[in-house]
Design a protein around this motif. Structure first.
Motif, PDB file in Angstrom:
ATOM      1  N   MET A  34    -105.771   7.181 -50.338  1.00 34.45           N
ATOM      2  CA  MET A  34    -106.633   6.988 -51.512  1.00 34.45           C
ATOM      3  C   MET A  34    -106.886   8.314 -52.233  1.00 34.45           C
ATOM      4  SD  MET A  34    -107.272   4.005 -52.339  1.00 34.45           S
ATOM      5  CE  MET A  34    -106.119   2.865 -51.642  1.00 34.45           C
ATOM      6  N   MET A  35    -106.984   9.418 -51.457  1.00 40.47           N
ATOM      7  CA  MET A  35    -107.155  10.732 -52.093  1.00 40.47           C
ATOM      8  C   MET A  35    -105.933  11.054 -52.967  1.00 40.47           C
ATOM      9  SD  MET A  35    -108.748  12.666 -48.796  1.00 40.47           S
ATOM     10  CE  MET A  35    -109.110  14.273 -49.403  1.00 40.47           C
ATOM     11  N   LEU A  36    -104.747  10.752 -52.433  1.00 47.40           N
ATOM     12  CA  LEU A  36    -103.514  11.000 -53.193  1.00 47.40           C
ATOM     13  C   LEU A  36    -103.450  10.080 -54.412  1.00 47.40           C
ATOM     14  CD1 LEU A  36    -100.697  12.397 -53.366  1.00 47.40           C
ATOM     15  CD2 LEU A  36     -99.799  10.471 -52.067  1.00 47.40           C
ATOM     16  N   PHE A  37    -103.792   8.793 -54.193  1.00 50.57           N
ATOM     17  CA  PHE A  37    -103.732   7.824 -55.288  1.00 50.57           C
ATOM     18  C   PHE A  37    -104.649   8.244 -56.443  1.00 50.57           C
ATOM     19  CE2 PHE A  37    -105.285   4.007 -57.453  1.00 50.57           C
ATOM     20  CZ  PHE A  37    -104.082   3.456 -57.864  1.00 50.57           C
ATOM     21  N   GLU A  38    -105.879   8.643 -56.101  1.00 50.17           N
ATOM     22  CA  GLU A  38    -106.833   9.029 -57.149  1.00 50.17           C
ATOM     23  C   GLU A  38    -106.422  10.325 -57.834  1.00 50.17           C
ATOM     24  OE1 GLU A  38    -110.438   8.927 -54.902  1.00 50.17           O
ATOM     25  OE2 GLU A  38    -110.339   6.727 -54.741  1.00 50.17           O
ATOM     26  N   TRP A  39    -105.638  11.146 -57.114  1.00 46.12           N
ATOM     27  CA  TRP A  39    -105.134  12.389 -57.714  1.00 46.12           C
ATOM     28  C   TRP A  39    -104.035  12.082 -58.745  1.00 46.12           C
ATOM     29  CZ3 TRP A  39    -100.235  14.709 -57.500  1.00 46.12           C
ATOM     30  CH2 TRP A  39    -100.164  16.058 -57.891  1.00 46.12           C
ATOM     31  N   ILE A  40    -103.172  11.120 -58.397  1.00 50.79           N
ATOM     32  CA  ILE A  40    -102.009  10.867 -59.272  1.00 50.79           C
ATOM     33  C   ILE A  40    -102.305   9.850 -60.380  1.00 50.79           C
ATOM     34  CG2 ILE A  40    -100.862   8.966 -58.025  1.00 50.79           C
ATOM     35  CD1 ILE A  40     -98.242  10.528 -58.299  1.00 50.79           C
ATOM     36  N   TYR A  41    -103.269   8.939 -60.128  1.00 50.67           N
ATOM     37  CA  TYR A  41    -103.568   7.889 -61.116  1.00 50.67           C
ATOM     38  C   TYR A  41    -105.000   8.038 -61.608  1.00 50.67           C
ATOM     39  CZ  TYR A  41    -104.141   3.446 -63.434  1.00 50.67           C
ATOM     40  OH  TYR A  41    -104.378   2.497 -64.384  1.00 50.67           O
ATOM     41  N   PRO A  42    -105.240   8.007 -62.897  1.00 49.96           N
ATOM     42  CA  PRO A  42    -104.273   7.789 -63.991  1.00 49.96           C
ATOM     43  C   PRO A  42    -103.687   9.073 -64.565  1.00 49.96           C
ATOM     44  CG  PRO A  42    -106.516   7.699 -64.842  1.00 49.96           C
ATOM     45  CD  PRO A  42    -106.639   7.991 -63.372  1.00 49.96           C
ATOM     46  N   SER A  43    -104.122  10.251 -64.071  1.00 48.32           N
ATOM     47  CA  SER A  43    -103.789  11.518 -64.755  1.00 48.32           C
ATOM     48  C   SER A  43    -102.291  11.735 -64.965  1.00 48.32           C
ATOM     49  CB  SER A  43    -104.345  12.697 -63.954  1.00 48.32           C
ATOM     50  OG  SER A  43    -105.708  12.498 -63.696  1.00 48.32           O
ATOM     51  N   TYR A  44    -101.497  11.532 -63.879  1.00 47.27           N
ATOM     52  CA  TYR A  44    -100.100  11.966 -63.955  1.00 47.27           C
ATOM     53  C   TYR A  44     -99.090  10.825 -64.069  1.00 47.27           C
ATOM     54  CZ  TYR A  44    -102.366  16.275 -62.522  1.00 47.27           C
ATOM     55  OH  TYR A  44    -103.189  17.372 -62.465  1.00 47.27           O
ATOM     56  N   MET A  45     -99.567   9.581 -64.031  1.00 48.39           N
ATOM     57  CA  MET A  45     -98.633   8.453 -64.127  1.00 48.39           C
ATOM     58  C   MET A  45     -97.849   8.455 -65.451  1.00 48.39           C
ATOM     59  SD  MET A  45     -97.701   6.292 -61.916  1.00 48.39           S
ATOM     60  CE  MET A  45     -98.885   5.769 -60.724  1.00 48.39           C
ATOM     61  N   PRO A  46     -98.488   8.799 -66.584  1.00 53.45           N
ATOM     62  CA  PRO A  46     -97.722   8.812 -67.848  1.00 53.45           C
ATOM     63  C   PRO A  46     -96.531   9.770 -67.820  1.00 53.45           C
ATOM     64  CG  PRO A  46    -100.082   8.902 -68.293  1.00 53.45           C
ATOM     65  CD  PRO A  46     -99.923   9.051 -66.811  1.00 53.45           C
ATOM     66  N   ILE A  47     -96.629  10.846 -67.038  1.00 50.45           N
ATOM     67  CA  ILE A  47     -95.513  11.804 -66.975  1.00 50.45           C
ATOM     68  C   ILE A  47     -94.306  11.150 -66.311  1.00 50.45           C
ATOM     69  CG2 ILE A  47     -94.773  13.999 -65.940  1.00 50.45           C
ATOM     70  CD1 ILE A  47     -97.685  14.955 -66.281  1.00 50.45           C
ATOM     71  N   LEU A  48     -94.568  10.381 -65.237  1.00 49.02           N
ATOM     72  CA  LEU A  48     -93.464   9.683 -64.553  1.00 49.02           C
ATOM     73  C   LEU A  48     -92.829   8.657 -65.486  1.00 49.02           C
ATOM     74  CD1 LEU A  48     -95.110   9.101 -61.026  1.00 49.02           C
ATOM     75  CD2 LEU A  48     -93.658  11.001 -61.756  1.00 49.02           C
ATOM     76  N   GLN A  49     -93.669   7.927 -66.219  1.00 43.45           N
ATOM     77  CA  GLN A  49     -93.150   6.917 -67.159  1.00 43.45           C
ATOM     78  C   GLN A  49     -92.309   7.579 -68.254  1.00 43.45           C
ATOM     79  OE1 GLN A  49     -93.460   3.876 -66.371  1.00 43.45           O
ATOM     80  NE2 GLN A  49     -95.476   3.390 -65.524  1.00 43.45           N
ATOM     81  N   ARG A  50     -92.787   8.727 -68.733  1.00 44.12           N
ATOM     82  CA  ARG A  50     -92.067   9.438 -69.812  1.00 44.12           C
ATOM     83  C   ARG A  50     -90.712   9.937 -69.305  1.00 44.12           C
ATOM     84  NH1 ARG A  50     -90.424  10.321 -74.518  1.00 44.12           N
ATOM     85  NH2 ARG A  50     -90.711  12.326 -75.556  1.00 44.12           N
ATOM     86  N   ALA A  51     -90.683  10.392 -68.049  1.00 43.66           N
ATOM     87  CA  ALA A  51     -89.412  10.885 -67.487  1.00 43.66           C
ATOM     88  C   ALA A  51     -88.382   9.764 -67.434  1.00 43.66           C
ATOM     89  CB  ALA A  51     -89.664  11.452 -66.088  1.00 43.66           C
TER      90      ALA A  51
END
Length: 898
Positions: A576-593
């Motif tokens: 959950m610590m990892l999930f809250e770190w990556i979502y929502p902040s960095y998910m758009p970067i993965l989608q853009r890639a």
């Protein structure tokens, strides 16, 4: 062969041929060989030469026939048991059959001998159950006599083909017979002496037929492994001969080093697969009479290590001399690792553990010497041998099951002041860090080093000891520093060379998880460099022009790191610590890639794999609070990525056949796995999407169908990873989303049903079992809808169900074909998953009662007249007590009847 026949049809034809004709052909070929052996043939005559050669090939093919339809890979030469039918017993009880081939070997020119020996290999491998004990003893006695005669007259064995086949024949002596049976053969003492001498001579001539050594070592490995279990009173004499074989192997490998370097020959150490295979065999042989093995290794190691040290201290030492000693030490380190690993095969004594300690001390002292020189020079093969040694040492002496009072630890304490497992672990970690520092550009060493770190991080007790080491804390706090520059974010290596990062971060993730409960600050500190990397990519994406290569390299390295961490975090708190770190902040970067680089698998594969890992509810780690919408939000991101990748990858157009997997199918396969993980994770209520007009689920499922229809049927089964991901996803869809399947267009439904039909006969049992499950869900759905449509109900069938029923009634042949396939596999084949096969069968029968009746009559009538009554009775018993429903109790009774 007619490729349009399904596999089951081919197997039926093969079974029929075996029962009606094969034995007659074998008898004929043996009779003709007897005639030939009694005549003075003129083998210079081309027609006589050709006839004899074809006769031997015919006999060999008869003996090599796939009698029970289980040989899936015809290239594998060692199916050690030949499943001769019981009706052939007479031929093998008659000793003249065996004698014929030994006589032929001695009487015809050497060019024919390899085929004669190949026939003998098959005859020696007939299944044990063909004979009773007395018959088997008599057969074995004749076989051993024949082998003895060849060993006493070894002239023809100078031909490499003869030699190779004879080594295979020797290996079969132990793979098919027990040591307790062999020692009772009259000439056993003489034969085991001859075999030992032959083996020692063969090992000493290491350059002659090196691929045949495997069979000789296999024989001795099996003999040595049997020693603790042999009950016979007759002496097996292996305590005399096994040490001779061990010594011959070790000394011959060491002697080969100088010749290989001097003459520029191919070095067997280059072939790590072959070396590992031989070491696995030697590990058992060497543990037999272990005192002698140890004494020899200590003596040889001390000689080489002393010479090596003297050469390093001498200003005039030649590079050749140094290379020879390094080569000898490489073999010795590999062999020491192997014999320590062999401890698992035998009940070990304190004395033997102390001997292991002697060997381990020497390797660790050598490691200290070579590590101290790495700034000037290093030897890659010697380092790989060290890693092989560490891996064996870890398996035997590190971990939860090991006695810490072992005499090995006492010896390490006396010689190297390593007093307990924690201190030994610090040596492991020191070596790992040293390798990463000095060998970062050497992929074989780096990947094996990281695998060692990964293996160490799995054990419950060892990981807790590791975390307390200052070197491990250093790794956790400096994982992106120059010490690990081979992983660094500014690394100039190409993208596919970064795979080792995932392994590295999996191990670090496990280590980090030990203290996570108490120390969230350490987690934030650990993630800080990764946060910086994500921010850097986000910054690049926000500008109109940026360096694509640099952005890709940063991002690919980063997502590999994150996948390693995500894989390791299999508890709710850490994940959950990892999930809250990556979502929502960095998910758009993965989608853009994915949007930008969909056509570049070096970039998309790591991103898709990270997403597939994030949605995988491993160990129930994805447990959101009742007031949290995160499960639904995570599925939306999953759907968005699958839809974006799927729609774009389909614009690639025609892809060359040799690149289709890398450029297209691999990414599609990961998308299927991702969707399966999300649909079966039990953290999303999928009914919510339609209820609130959210198209995320529909988009993901429609993209799946588009991708599926872009793949030819043959590709679904030709690429194992694709077939496993497709069939496991289909299993989830037919179980939980049958209304969606029912709503598809007729041609799509027929495509899916065809893929299930073909998967039922797949060689991969997982695929076959998955298809049975899919078929069961579909048949159950159909049966329920049919039952409802025939009852008078106020609620009519929904539109999808009605249409699906209509399609199936228009194309009954598809379901009937699958009924026939399943029944044929169960009746006529060696069915490895009978329970799975039984589950859809009842539904298939209830949906097609008239067809089943006709099929049953056809099967009964195809049997010989004397078997028809029995077969008819079997079918009667199958349906005894079975009702017209698919309730669990009824299904279970059907499975029992089957």
């Amino acid at each position: 062969a007619d490729t349009t026949h399904p596999l089951t049809k081919h197997r039926k034809i093969a079974s029929s041929f075996r029962d009606s004709s094969l034995f007659d052909i074998f008898t004929l070929s043996c009779n003709l060989l007897k005639q030939a052996s009694g005549k003075n043939l003129n083998l210079n005559d081309e027609s006589q030469h050709g006839l004899l050669m074809q006769l031997l090939k015919l006999t060999h093919n008869c003996l090599n026939f796939d009698f029970i339809g289980t040989s899936t890979d015809e290239s594998s030469d060692d199916l050690c048991t030949v499943q001769i039918p019981t009706s052939w017993r007479s031929a093998f009880l008659d000793s003249s059959t065996l004698q014929l081939f030994f006589d032929l070997y001695h009487s015809i020119p050497p060019s024919f001998s390899p085929l004669v020996l190949s026939c003998l290999v098959q005859i020696a491998s007939v299944r044990r159950s063909l004979f009773n004990n007395a018959e088997r003893a008599k057969f074995l006695s004749h076989l051993v006599d024949g082998v003895k005669r060849i060993l006493e007259n070894p002239q023809s064995l100078s031909d490499p083909n003869n030699y190779h086949e004879f080594c295979r024949l020797l290996a079969r002596l132990k793979s098919n017979y027990q040591l307790g049976e062999l020692v009772k053969v009259e000439n056993y003492p003489e034969v085991i002496r001859l075999i030992a001498n032959f083996t020692v001579t063969s090992l000493q001539h290491w350059e002659f037929a090196p691929n045949s050594v495997h069979y000789l070592l296999s024989l001795w490995q099996r003999l040595a492994a049997s020693v603790p279990y042999v009950k016979a009173t007759e002496p097996h004499m292996l305590e005399t001969y096994t040490p001779e074989v061990t010594k011959a192997y070790i000394t011959s490998r060491l002697e080969s080093v100088h010749i290989i370097l001097r003459d520029g020959l191919e070095d067997p150490l280059e072939d790590t697969g072959l070396v590992q295979q031989q070491l696995d065999q030697l590990s058992t042989i060497g543990r037999c009479e272990y005192e002698k093995t140890c004494a020899l290794l200590v003596q040889l190691f001390d000689q080489s290590a002393q010479s090596y040290q003297e050469l390093l201290q001498s200003a005039s030492a030649s590079p050749m001399d140094i290379a020879v000693q390094e080569g000898r030490l490489t073999w010795l380190v590999y062999i020491i690792g192997a014999v320590i690993g062999g401890r698992v095969s035998f009940a070990s004594t304190d004395e033997q553990d102390a001997m292991d300690g002697e060997l381990v001390c020497r390797v660790l002292q050598l490691m200290n010497l070579t590590d101290s020189r790495l700034a000037q020079a290093g030897n890659e093969k010697l380092e790989l041998a060290m890693l092989s040694f560490f891996e064996q040492f870890r398996k035997i002496y590190i971990g939860d099951q090991v006695q810490k009072s072992s005499k090995l630890y006492r010896r390490l304490s006396e010689v190297l002041c390593l007093n307990d497992e924690t201190m030994v672990l610090s040596v492991f970690i020191g070596k790992i860090i040293t390798n990463l520092k000095y060998w970062g550009r050497c992929e074989p060493i780096t990947s094996k080093t990281l695998q060692l770190l990964n293996d160490l991080s799995i054990g419950y007790s060892s990981v807790r000891k590791l975390v307390k080491l200052s070197a491990v804390q250093f790794m956790l706090n400096n994982h992106t520093s120059e010490h690990f520059s081979f992983l660094g974010i500014n690394n100039q290596s190409n993208l596919t060379d970064m795979r080792c990062r995932t392994t590295f971060y999996t191990a670090l993730g496990r280590l980090l998880m030990v203290d996570l409960g108490e120390d969230e600050d350490q987690y934030e500190q650990f993630m800080l460099p990764l946060t910086g990397a994500f921010e850097a990519v986000a910054q690049m994406f926000s500008t109109n022009s940026f360096n694509e290569q640099e952005a890709k390299r940063t991002l690919v390295g980063l997502v590999r790191d994150l996948r390693g961490i995500a894989f390791a975090f299999n508890a709710k708190t850490s994940f959950m610590m990892l999930f809250e770190w990556i979502y929502p902040s960095y998910m758009p970067i993965l989608q853009r890639a994915i949007e930008l680089w969909y056509h570049d698998p070096a970039c998309t594969t790591p991103v898709l794999k990270l997403m597939a890992e994030l949605v995988h509810n491993r160990s129930q780690r994805l447990q959101f609070d009742v007031s949290s919408p995160n499960g639904i939000l995570l599925f939306r991101e999953t759907s968005k990525m699958i839809t974006m990748y799927g729609n774009r990858i389909l614009t690639l157009g025609e892809v060359p056949k040799d690149q289709v997997y890398a450029l297209k199918l691999k990414g599609i396969s990961i998308c299927f796995s991702m969707l399966k993980a999300a649909l079966s994770g039990s953290y999303v209520n999928f009914g919510v999407f339609r209820l609130y007009g959210d198209d995320a689920l529909d988009n993901a499922l429609q993209t799946f169908i588009k991708l599926l229809l872009s793949i030819p049927h043959s590709d679904l089964l030709d690429y194992p990873k694709l077939s496993q991901s497709y069939y496991s996803l289909l299993e989830v869809l037919t179980q939980d989303h049958m209304n969606f399947i029912a709503s598809l267009e007729p041609h799509v439904i027929m495509y899916i049903l065809s893929s299930i039909s073909e998967g039922l006969t797949a060689l991969d049992t997982m695929v076959c079992t998955g298809c049975c499950s899919c078929l069961d869900h579909i048949v159950t759905y159909l049966f329920k809808q049919l039952s409802r449509s025939t009852k008078k109900r106020t609620t009519p069938l929904n539109q999808e169900s009605d249409r699906f029923l209509h399609i199936m009634q228009q194309h009954p042949e598809m379901i009937q074909q699958m009924l026939s396939t399943v029944l044929n596999i169960i009746i006529f084949e060696d069915c490895r998953n009978q329970w799975s096969m039984s589950r859809p069968l009842l539904g298939l029968i209830l949906l097609n009662e008239k067809y089943f009746s006709d099929l049953r009559n056809s099967i009964v009538n195809s049997q010989p007249p004397e078997k028809q009554q029995a077969m008819h009775l079997c079918f009667e018993n199958l349906m005894e007590g079975i009702e017209r429903n698919l309730l669990t109790k009824n299904r279970d009774r059907f499975t029992q009847n089957l």
